[in-house]
Design an enzyme around this catalytic site. Structure first.
Site, PDB file in Angstrom:
ATOM      1  N   GLU A  46       0.847  -1.193   0.000  1.00 23.11           N
ATOM      2  CA  GLU A  46       0.000   0.000   0.000  1.00 23.11           C
ATOM      3  C   GLU A  46       0.888   1.251   0.000  1.00 23.11           C
ATOM      4  O   GLU A  46       2.019   1.226   0.469  1.00 23.11           O
ATOM      5  CB  GLU A  46      -0.870  -0.046   1.263  1.00 23.11           C
ATOM      6  CG  GLU A  46      -1.899   1.056   1.375  1.00 23.11           C
ATOM      7  CD  GLU A  46      -2.679   0.966   2.683  1.00 23.11           C
ATOM      8  OE1 GLU A  46      -3.810   1.458   2.724  1.00 23.11           O
ATOM      9  OE2 GLU A  46      -2.137   0.404   3.666  1.00 23.11           O
ATOM     10  N   LYS A 177     -10.350   0.238  -1.983  1.00 19.46           N
ATOM     11  CA  LYS A 177     -10.397  -0.246  -0.596  1.00 19.46           C
ATOM     12  C   LYS A 177     -11.760   0.036   0.031  1.00 19.46           C
ATOM     13  O   LYS A 177     -12.262   1.165   0.013  1.00 19.46           O
ATOM     14  CB  LYS A 177      -9.289   0.445   0.202  1.00 19.46           C
ATOM     15  CG  LYS A 177      -9.133  -0.052   1.630  1.00 19.46           C
ATOM     16  CD  LYS A 177      -7.972   0.685   2.291  1.00 19.46           C
ATOM     17  CE  LYS A 177      -7.748   0.256   3.733  1.00 19.46           C
ATOM     18  NZ  LYS A 177      -6.661   1.041   4.354  1.00 19.46           N
ATOM     19  N   CYS A 218      -4.865  -3.801   3.250  1.00 22.39           N
ATOM     20  CA  CYS A 218      -4.559  -3.416   4.633  1.00 22.39           C
ATOM     21  C   CYS A 218      -5.694  -3.663   5.624  1.00 22.39           C
ATOM     22  O   CYS A 218      -5.910  -4.781   6.055  1.00 22.39           O
ATOM     23  CB  CYS A 218      -4.106  -1.956   4.648  1.00 22.39           C
ATOM     24  SG  CYS A 218      -3.201  -1.495   6.158  1.00 22.39           S
TER      25      CYS A 218
END
Length: 807
Positions: A46, A177, A218
């Site tokens: 990321e 995301k 993440c």
């Protein structure tokens, strides 16, 4: 894409800063090292291209929207090389050299920073991928949210975008995301990702050289239900690129990754950021790979003393060497063995939890109920290990594909066919095809508790011999014993559609113990053998069907059954929103009903396409497009012969709409709407295709208007589709007594509709023999006949079969 059963992955560890140039040089180093290690794919963390000191700088440094990147990709393969890109290419090449050493010298990137501006992080990743011939997972790039997707306040925001790029530098998938990291730990961490970032709404699974990727970023790691859903979509390798903070990393990083690997029985690859990025931001590190049993395969190190290298103390710029990579071998056969030994997914699907149940009187909490009466019935066999893929909206609708007849064909073979050996060949071949395309052995089931409301394609997670046996129809010889190439075509259709050899309409299969495809080899009349292949239209269009047909005589390939639900709105735009609305209108529905109720019995006929006449017509046709296809000619002459006020031409939207590609199984086709003016000539057909999208009709005066309500009611409708796909060469062959596949196909025919079900004239372009094209048509003799087609200029030649289609 059929992934090799063992492939090598390279997982990078970076310490990104606010210098995009330096960050990209580090990516180039990692690509070179990955190439040197024999990896197929490089995984990046990321924030790989930019780690800013403030929200404002992050917003200012964001890439253009992913839509812009995709449009750029369509316009040009890659931007021209400049000095910076030449330096990136040199870096990849030098690091791929086994004798190269790691260099911490960023002077080159500093010198180029002013003179060589960066187009975008994604564009440079595309360049590095094409230069290194690696697939790249760009684990997190900040991309602008398009103005049309901003909230009511219109506040400038970004997406945290994970992009998958192939070895040619083309974007294969992207994911925004979903779960945003808003956390405050007094005295340690205060981060609010939602201040600058909009959440995504869609899950992504895509093919790659190492297997089917479940794409996340993440903080998604903390939401196991997301990974369960990715598993139902047949994910094999879960990606978790991250920039975990040191406190949360120490507490949970390894535990969460190991848990995701074990509970999903997938490989987990997590590329990470490490070290001090700036005065405000520090990342935990530990780029890792876990196998489906939870074994740690590789660890690049980080804070806390664990890992492969480094003496770790807080406050250092980096506790371990950066950039760096670790490698892990992805063995999909080993994963399959683990899943077979412990079928977690099967047990997960067979269990139902009683939600919202009243607490028991004793106060013992919520009850978990595994009673068979309370278990949702997902297939007739709840003990199968199964994945569930929600169908596209049109596939799940009785108004569209769910009520359409199956896509079916019959192929005749004449000669010394050894039926026993040919059936053994078919079973072996079909077994290989099904292992690459297990959805062929699937069933249709009612909606499940998932992210989607549509009917699902329930697919065996692994293909067993009994799955292949279930697709091969036996005992059809008696029902088909009277058909041959000398039998009238209408009789052949009637016999086939009444036999066990043809799959039912989609809505007949839902919730039943019935597979979505059937394959039949039957001994028929006149010493011939017939091969009948049938796939329900709810899961396959003509393109998908003929991809499978081609695999019977050519290389086996894997088609992705993961539905691209974002294709549906884009496909409507591609054929024109107004046209789609018209085709869904009450007036057009009444017109079709009128045709069904008032039309006379259809007659079917077929002729070879005369290639010499086609060449003459192409030579005589003047087109501003410089090209007229055989299909353009057949479509326009068919329209004129039927005197259609409304002509529907099926069009394959793969490649034409970026949301669908050649290897997508399913229904990625729609119809283009023409009127008499726009379909009167091959140039009119070509103009609609050449100027699209949208692929709307073009008459002599440009775009032509839609018919009004009353004109629609009185209009004549016709439809034409093309089944002569380039992949299918009609070169099938069966086994002779020698055991060799040396009995060639004599005749291949589509079986689209029962004559009684043809409401208005329909035409099908197909390939009856190797190197030959044919046109099959059906309709009321007063609406369509051979004489009318010839009068309209259709380039037709001899009859496909004099007895099958008598004059």
């Amino acid at each position: 894409m059929a992934a090799p059963r063992v492939a090598r992955a390279a997982i990078a560890q970076l310490r990104s800063t606010s210098s995009k140039h330096a960050n990209l040089f580090n990516v180039a180093r990692c690509a070179g090292w990955a190439q040197r290690e024999g990896a197929s794919m490089l995984f990046l963390p990321e924030c790989l291209g930019f780690m800013g000191e403030s929200a404002e700088r992050t917003l200012d440094a964001a890439d253009p929207s992913i839509d812009d990147a995709l449009q750029t990709q369509e316009r040009e393969a890659l931007l021209e090389r400049n000095g910076f890109r030449r330096a990136l290419a040199d870096t990849v090449a030098s690091c791929a050299d086994p004798g190269s050493e790691v260099s911490d010298d960023n002077k080159q990137s500093d010198n180029l920073a002013d003179a060589e501006p960066i187009a975008s992080i994604i564009e440079e990743l595309r360049f590095i991928a094409s230069e290194s011939k690696l697939w790249i997972s760009g684990g997190g790039v900040h991309t602008e949210v398009p103005p049309s997707e901003l909230d009511a306040k219109g506040q400038r925001k970004i997406y945290n975008t994970h992009v998958i790029i192939d070895a040619d530098g083309r974007i294969q998938a992207h994911y925004h995301k979903v779960h945003l990291f808003d956390v405050s730990i007094p005295g340690k961490v205060n981060l609010r990702e939602s201040n600058t970032t909009s959440p995504g709404t869609k899950l992504v699974v895509c093919d790659s050289p190492i297997g089917k990727l479940g794409v996340t970023i993440c903080y998604d790691l903390r939401f196991p239900e997301m990974y369960v859903e990715l598993l139902t979509r047949r994910a094999e390798v879960l990606l978790v690129p991250s920039a975990f903070t040191v406190p949360t990393g120490r507490a949970h990083w390894h535990a969460l990754l190991k848990a995701r690997a074990i509970e999903s029985q997938c490989y987990v690859l997590a590329a990470a950021q490490v070290g001090m990025h700036n005065e405000k931001r520090e990342s935990y590190g530990h780029s890792v790979a876990y196998d489906p049993w939870g074994n740690l395969l590789a660890d690049a190190g980080g804070y806390d003393g664990e890992g492969l290298s480094g003496v770790l103390s807080e406050g250092e710029a980096s506790p371990v060497q950066v950039p760096s990579i670790v490698v892990a071998d992805i063995d999909l056969d080993r994963m399959t063995e683990m899943r077979e030994r412990m079928p977690i997914q099967m047990h997960r699907e067979s269990c139902s939890f009683q939600r919202g149940a009243k607490r028991q009187e004793e106060g013992q909490g919520h009850r978990i109920n595994n009673s068979p009466k309370m278990t949702a019935q997902v297939t007739p066999h709840d003990d199968d290990s199964t994945t569930y893929e929600p169908l596209l909206d049109p596939e799940s609708s009785v108004m569209v594909f769910l009520s359409e007849p199956a896509v079916s064909t019959v192929s005749f073979f004449t000669g010394d066919v050894d039926l026993k050996k040919s059936r053994a060949w078919l079973k072996e071949r079909l077994g290989r095809i099904c292992k690459a395309n297990p959805w062929l052995a699937g069933r249709l089931v009612k909606k499940r508790k998932s992210y989607h409301k549509n009917i699902c394609l329930a697919t065996p997670s692994t293909i067993a011999e009994e799955d292949v046996d279930a697709l091969i129809v036996t005992g059809a010889d008696d029902a088909l014993s009277t058909i041959s190439t000398e039998t009238p075509y209408e009789v052949i259709c009637e016999k086939l559609l009444k036999s066990k050899a043809v799959v039912g309409r989609g809505y007949h299969l839902v919730g039943k113990d019935a597979r979505v495809s059937k394959f039949t080899l039957a001994k028929v009349a006149d010493g011939q053998v017939a091969l009948i292949v049938s796939i329900t239209h709810a899961v396959a269009d003509g393109h998908t069907y003929y991809k499978i047909m081609n695999m019977l005589s050519s290389d086996v390939q894997s088609l992705s059954s993961t539905r691209r639900h974002d294709f549906v709105p884009k496909s409507i735009e591609a054929i024109g929103t107004k046209d789609h609305k018209y085709l869904s209108s009450f007036a057009f529905a009444l017109c079709c009903i009128k045709s069904m109720l008032c039309g006379s019995k259809a007659r079917l006929d077929a002729r070879y396409v005369d290639e010499d006449k086609v060449k003459e017509l192409k030579a005589d046709t003047k087109s501003g497009w410089g090209y007229i296809s055989t299909n353009d000619i057949l479509t326009s002459t068919f329209s004129k012969a039927t005197k259609a006020d409304i002509l529907l031409m099926a069009i394959n939207l793969r490649k034409r709409v970026k949301e669908a590609c050649e290897t997508d199984a399913g229904n990625y086709s729609l119809v283009v709407l023409y009127d008499a003016d726009s379909s009167a000539s091959p140039e009119g057909i070509r103009a609609s295709i050449g100027k699209g999208p949208p692929y709307t009709r073009k008459g002599e005066g440009g775009d032509t208007p839609l018919l009004g309500f009353f004109k629609t009611l009185g209009s004549r409708v016709a439809m034409i589709t093309n089944w002569a796909f380039a992949d299918f060469k009609a070169d099938l062959s069966l086994c002779s007594s020698s055991g060799e596949n040396d009995i060639p196909l004599e005749l291949h025919l589509p079986v689209p509709y029962h004559p009684k079900e043809i409401a208005f004239p329909i035409g099908v372009v197909f390939r009856p023999r190797p190197g030959k094209l044919g046109l099959l048509w059906g309709g009321s003799p007063k609406d369509l006949s051979l004489d009318r087609l010839i009068e309209a200029g259709a380039p037709l030649g001899d009859a496909i079969s004099d007895n099958m289609f008598p004059a």
